[in-house]
Design an enzyme around this catalytic site. Structure first.
Site, mmCIF file in Angstrom:
data_model
loop_
_atom_site.group_PDB
_atom_site.id
_atom_site.type_symbol
_atom_site.label_atom_id
_atom_site.label_comp_id
_atom_site.label_asym_id
_atom_site.label_seq_id
_atom_site.Cartn_x
_atom_site.Cartn_y
_atom_site.Cartn_z
ATOM 1 N N GLU A 16 -3.840 7.773 -4.961
ATOM 2 C CA GLU A 16 -4.100 7.080 -6.234
ATOM 3 C C GLU A 16 -5.442 7.533 -6.784
ATOM 4 O O GLU A 16 -6.372 7.749 -5.993
ATOM 5 C CB GLU A 16 -4.120 5.559 -6.020
ATOM 6 C CG GLU A 16 -2.781 5.006 -5.602
ATOM 7 C CD GLU A 16 -2.769 3.479 -5.467
ATOM 8 O OE1 GLU A 16 -3.787 2.833 -5.804
ATOM 9 O OE2 GLU A 16 -1.752 2.938 -5.017
ATOM 10 N N HIS A 52 -0.620 0.448 -9.713
ATOM 11 C CA HIS A 52 -1.370 -0.481 -8.847
ATOM 12 C C HIS A 52 -1.884 -1.681 -9.664
ATOM 13 O O HIS A 52 -3.093 -1.907 -9.780
ATOM 14 C CB HIS A 52 -2.536 0.247 -8.173
ATOM 15 C CG HIS A 52 -3.031 -0.453 -6.932
ATOM 16 N ND1 HIS A 52 -3.525 0.238 -5.842
ATOM 17 C CD2 HIS A 52 -3.116 -1.768 -6.597
ATOM 18 C CE1 HIS A 52 -3.902 -0.632 -4.905
ATOM 19 N NE2 HIS A 52 -3.662 -1.859 -5.349
ATOM 20 N N ARG A 85 0.833 -1.196 0.000
ATOM 21 C CA ARG A 85 0.000 0.000 0.000
ATOM 22 C C ARG A 85 0.867 1.246 0.000
ATOM 23 O O ARG A 85 1.903 1.304 0.691
ATOM 24 C CB ARG A 85 -0.886 0.055 1.256
ATOM 25 C CG ARG A 85 -2.160 -0.731 1.142
ATOM 26 C CD ARG A 85 -3.083 -0.126 0.076
ATOM 27 N NE ARG A 85 -4.302 -0.885 -0.098
ATOM 28 C CZ ARG A 85 -4.462 -1.904 -0.954
ATOM 29 N NH1 ARG A 85 -3.460 -2.288 -1.729
ATOM 30 N NH2 ARG A 85 -5.619 -2.505 -1.063
HETATM 31 P P1 NAD Z 1 -1.823 -10.612 5.331
HETATM 32 O O1 NAD Z 1 -2.755 -10.075 6.331
HETATM 33 O O2 NAD Z 1 -1.924 -12.042 4.939
HETATM 34 O O3 NAD Z 1 -0.320 -10.347 5.799
HETATM 35 C C1 NAD Z 1 0.100 -9.191 6.438
HETATM 36 C C2 NAD Z 1 1.197 -9.565 7.390
HETATM 37 O O4 NAD Z 1 1.679 -8.366 7.972
HETATM 38 C C3 NAD Z 1 0.744 -10.460 8.525
HETATM 39 O O5 NAD Z 1 1.561 -11.603 8.641
HETATM 40 C C4 NAD Z 1 0.861 -9.588 9.763
HETATM 41 O O6 NAD Z 1 1.279 -10.326 10.890
HETATM 42 C C5 NAD Z 1 1.924 -8.606 9.352
HETATM 43 N N1 NAD Z 1 1.814 -7.329 10.050
HETATM 44 C C6 NAD Z 1 0.688 -6.642 10.349
HETATM 45 N N2 NAD Z 1 1.021 -5.492 10.961
HETATM 46 C C7 NAD Z 1 2.372 -5.469 11.062
HETATM 47 C C8 NAD Z 1 3.296 -4.535 11.590
HETATM 48 N N3 NAD Z 1 2.879 -3.403 12.134
HETATM 49 N N4 NAD Z 1 4.599 -4.832 11.523
HETATM 50 C C9 NAD Z 1 5.022 -5.987 10.950
HETATM 51 N N5 NAD Z 1 4.199 -6.918 10.448
HETATM 52 C C10 NAD Z 1 2.874 -6.651 10.493
HETATM 53 O O7 NAD Z 1 -1.969 -9.657 4.046
HETATM 54 P P2 NAD Z 1 -1.663 -10.031 2.542
HETATM 55 O O8 NAD Z 1 -2.850 -10.674 1.930
HETATM 56 O O9 NAD Z 1 -0.353 -10.712 2.460
HETATM 57 O O10 NAD Z 1 -1.565 -8.556 1.911
HETATM 58 C C11 NAD Z 1 -0.483 -7.728 2.218
HETATM 59 C C12 NAD Z 1 -0.683 -6.346 1.636
HETATM 60 O O11 NAD Z 1 -0.748 -6.408 0.218
HETATM 61 C C13 NAD Z 1 -1.967 -5.621 2.065
HETATM 62 O O12 NAD Z 1 -1.661 -4.283 2.323
HETATM 63 C C14 NAD Z 1 -2.842 -5.684 0.815
HETATM 64 O O13 NAD Z 1 -3.745 -4.638 0.791
HETATM 65 C C15 NAD Z 1 -1.794 -5.554 -0.252
HETATM 66 N N6 NAD Z 1 -2.196 -6.011 -1.587
HETATM 67 C C16 NAD Z 1 -1.820 -5.251 -2.640
HETATM 68 C C17 NAD Z 1 -2.110 -5.666 -3.912
HETATM 69 C C18 NAD Z 1 -1.770 -4.827 -5.092
HETATM 70 O O14 NAD Z 1 -2.496 -4.857 -6.065
HETATM 71 N N7 NAD Z 1 -0.683 -4.098 -5.068
HETATM 72 C C19 NAD Z 1 -2.773 -6.880 -4.108
HETATM 73 C C20 NAD Z 1 -3.112 -7.653 -3.011
HETATM 74 C C21 NAD Z 1 -2.804 -7.207 -1.739
HETATM 75 C C1 MLT Z 2 -5.911 -5.545 -2.980
HETATM 76 O O1 MLT Z 2 -5.737 -5.093 -1.846
HETATM 77 O O2 MLT Z 2 -6.533 -6.586 -3.162
HETATM 78 C C2 MLT Z 2 -5.320 -4.827 -4.119
HETATM 79 O O3 MLT Z 2 -5.035 -3.543 -3.876
HETATM 80 C C3 MLT Z 2 -5.902 -5.150 -5.419
HETATM 81 C C4 MLT Z 2 -7.009 -4.339 -5.976
HETATM 82 O O4 MLT Z 2 -8.005 -4.097 -5.351
HETATM 83 O O5 MLT Z 2 -6.886 -3.986 -7.144
#
Ligand code: NAD
Ligand code: MLT
Length: 523
Positions: A260, A278, A231
């Site tokens: 964004e 993104h 993010r």
């Molecule tokens: P998740 O909840 O499975 O994993 C997050 C991890 O972060 C967990 O293991 C948690 O223990 C750890 N965590 C939480 N707070 C913390 C802190 N303060 N310090 C250290 N560790 C901490 O999440 P995920 O499904 O792996 O997603 C991770 C990120 O990716 C999210 O922000 C999600 O929105 C983002 N995401 C982005 C895209 C994209 O299109 N760019 C796509 C999917 C997910």
């Molecule tokens: C997500 O958190 O799943 C991602 O940001 C992906 C999206 O919504 O496009």
């Protein structure tokens, strides 16, 4: 039929599924907050991705909203606490795009390691620059993973295949779990100091906002390349710009930005950065999965069924043994509410038999949903039932006992004044809910919409008198169960009727000789 408002691009398969389930799908992309507030009344469900901000103002305007479906993972654009307080369920698709996000991370890591976009840009502009775009290998480099959750773990798995050494910062997972992934857990400062590449997979929240800032950059090796597919805002963009410009670190690859969409940033002028708008979840596969998952979850939510991916339902995992009892638990809760002239201050919910110890949190929520919903003007859901109970000062205790004398499973609700017990009978498609005891009377009643519960002296003629009173008022009895009390001096009738008994009829029945109590139940 429900109206499902869709404010961002969602895979067609998901929308088709909603239409096939009989819902109206209303797609309105690119709305401002005010425009969203104007169209949201009348919508029962809202489907969003990461651009729509579901703020308190939007939720205030959303008078008919039951569920918000986030076709993706991150929920930083939804005010979940306010949604919970309003009884609005929030659902995401937590695994739909994790592989895509992990692959995008690897793509950006390789792109910044080998300057792929820069070299491409140069060549298509007529420059054959081989030494300028010399890169580095991933092999035997240290990769620091911030957040070793679903996506972090998939990235770790892939990076191991590249021969990287893996370290991570995640205070919420155990060393054992990290070790099994081939990852060493370290403090944040240690990860930053040791890593050649760092990849961020944290949620965006108060703890992580601005986590990667100027102070942290000074602890990094000058060779560090930073990748953020989580993010925007977790990395301070101003501090990153200075760190890249001044050679404090070697490079960065960003899929996400603090604001964004964004098409202008000082970062875009730097040679040592790779950016994407993104795109982490932008694959055919992830979008299909997210669309389908969110449609399935919304269909369940709109039917009032349990929704496995609801993030604001305090139920934990629901097993196949427990889920079938949810409707009867809710009916018992509602039935119980009608037995009380004044609401009880405390109730105890007992789970007997095989249900005991089977993860019954959802059944407690179901009981509360029925119990509180019977007397509430506002919608009561699995989401807000605990808050409404607390606000009303209702104490809820749960008891579990593997012992059940007459039934394989039994749910009993008790207050100081009353009790009711119910279960499921039959097998397969013949499974039916049953109310099997009311106070200390054993009965056997299928819960139906309109019921009358009548307690009377146990003597001849009373049942006939009640039947005559109902008949005179043209209320038909469709089923009836009679149970003597265990002491034998009173009896209790539960009468299923073809419509609700009027207030006047209730008074007439109450006035009959031998009648002790009469309750009208509407399930
Ligand atoms: P998740 O909840 O499975 O994993 C997050 C991890 O972060 C967990 O293991 C948690 O223990 C750890 N965590 C939480 N707070 C913390 C802190 N303060 N310090 C250290 N560790 C901490 O999440 P995920 O499904 O792996 O997603 C991770 C990120 O990716 C999210 O922000 C999600 O929105 C983002 N995401 C982005 C895209 C994209 O299109 N760019 C796509 C999917 C997910
Ligand atoms: C997500 O958190 O799943 C991602 O940001 C992906 C999206 O919504 O496009």
């Amino acid at each position: 039929m429900a109206r499902v408002l869709v404010t961002e691009k969602i895979a067609q398969n998901g929308l088709d599924q909603l239409v096939a389930a009989g819902h109206e799908v209303d797609v309105r992309e690119g709305l401002s907050e005010d425009e969203l507030c104007a169209v949201i009344p009348g919508a029962h469900a809202l489907i969003i991705r990461s651009a729509t901000q579901v703020t308190e103002k939007v939720l205030d305007a959303a008078t008919d909203l039951i569920v918000v479906g986030r076709a993706g993972i991150g929920l930083d654009n939804v005010d979940v606490p306010v949604a919970t307080a309003r009884g609005v369920m929030v659902v995401n698709a937590p695994t739909s795009n994790i592989v895509s996000a992990a692959e995008q991370t690897m793509a950006l890591m390789l792109a910044i390691a080998r300057n792929v976009p820069q070299a491409h840009g140069a060549l298509v502009n007529g420059k054959w620059e081989r030494s300028k775009w010399e890169g580095v290998e991933l092999y035997e480099k240290t990769l620091g993973v911030l957040g070793l959750g679903r996506i972090g773990a998939l990235v770790a798995q892939r990076a191991l295949a590249f021969g990287m050494r893996l370290v991570a910062y995640d205070p919420y997972i155990t060393e054992e779990r990290a070790r099994r992934m081939g990852v060493e857990l370290l403090s944040l400062d240690e990860v930053v100091a040791q890593s050649d590449f760092i990849t961020i997979h944290l949620p965006k929240n108060k703890e992580t906002l601005g986590l990667f800032n100027a102070e942290l950059f000074t602890k990094a090796k000058p060779s560090l390349r930073l990748i953020n597919v989580a993010r925007g805002g977790i990395v301070d963009e101003h501090d990153l710009f200075e760190a890249l410009r001044d050679g404090v670190i070697a490079g960065a690859a960003l899929d996400v930005f603090a604001k964004e969409p964004t098409t202008e940033s000082p970062l875009f002028s730097l040679p040592n950065i790779v950016v994407a708008p993104h795109l982490g979840a932008s694959t055919v596969e992830a979008q299909d999965k997210a669309g389908l998952t969110i449609a399935e979850q919304l269909i369940l939510a709109l039917r009032g069924d349990f929704v496995p991916f609801a993030v604001n339902v305090a139920a934990g995992e629901v097993s196949g043994a427990v889920a079938p009892f949810m409707p009867v638990a809710e009916q018992l809760g509602r039935f119980f509410a009608f037995l009380h002239d004044t609401p009880p201050a405390a109730i105890t919910i007992e789970f007997h038999g095989e249900l005991a110890g089977a993860g019954t949190k959802i059944l407690t929520l179901s009981v509360l949903k029925g119990f509180l919903g019977a007397t509430s003007q506002d919608p009561v859901s699995y989401v807000n039932a605990p808050q409404i109970a607390e606000a009303r000062g209702l104490t809820v205790d749960e008891l579990s006992s593997a012992h059940s004398s007459d039934f394989v499973n039994l749910i009993t609700l008790r207050s100081a004044e009353h009790s009711v017990s119910g279960t499921l009978t039959g097998v397969g498609i013949r499974v039916e809910p049953r109310i099997v005891a009311v106070d200390d009377h054993l009965v056997d009643v299928k819960p139906t919409k309109d019921l009358l519960v009548v307690r009377n002296d146990d003597r001849p003629g009373v049942i006939g008198a009640v039947g005559t009173a109902l008949g005179n008022d043209e209320v038909s009895i469709t089923r009836m169960a009679v149970g003597p009390s265990r002491e034998g001096n009173t009896a209790l009738m539960v009468l299923a009727t073809d419509g609700p008994a009027s207030d006047q009829l209730l008074e007439q029945v109450r006035a009959l000789d031998g009648i002790i109590d009469v309750y009208r139940v509407s399930l």
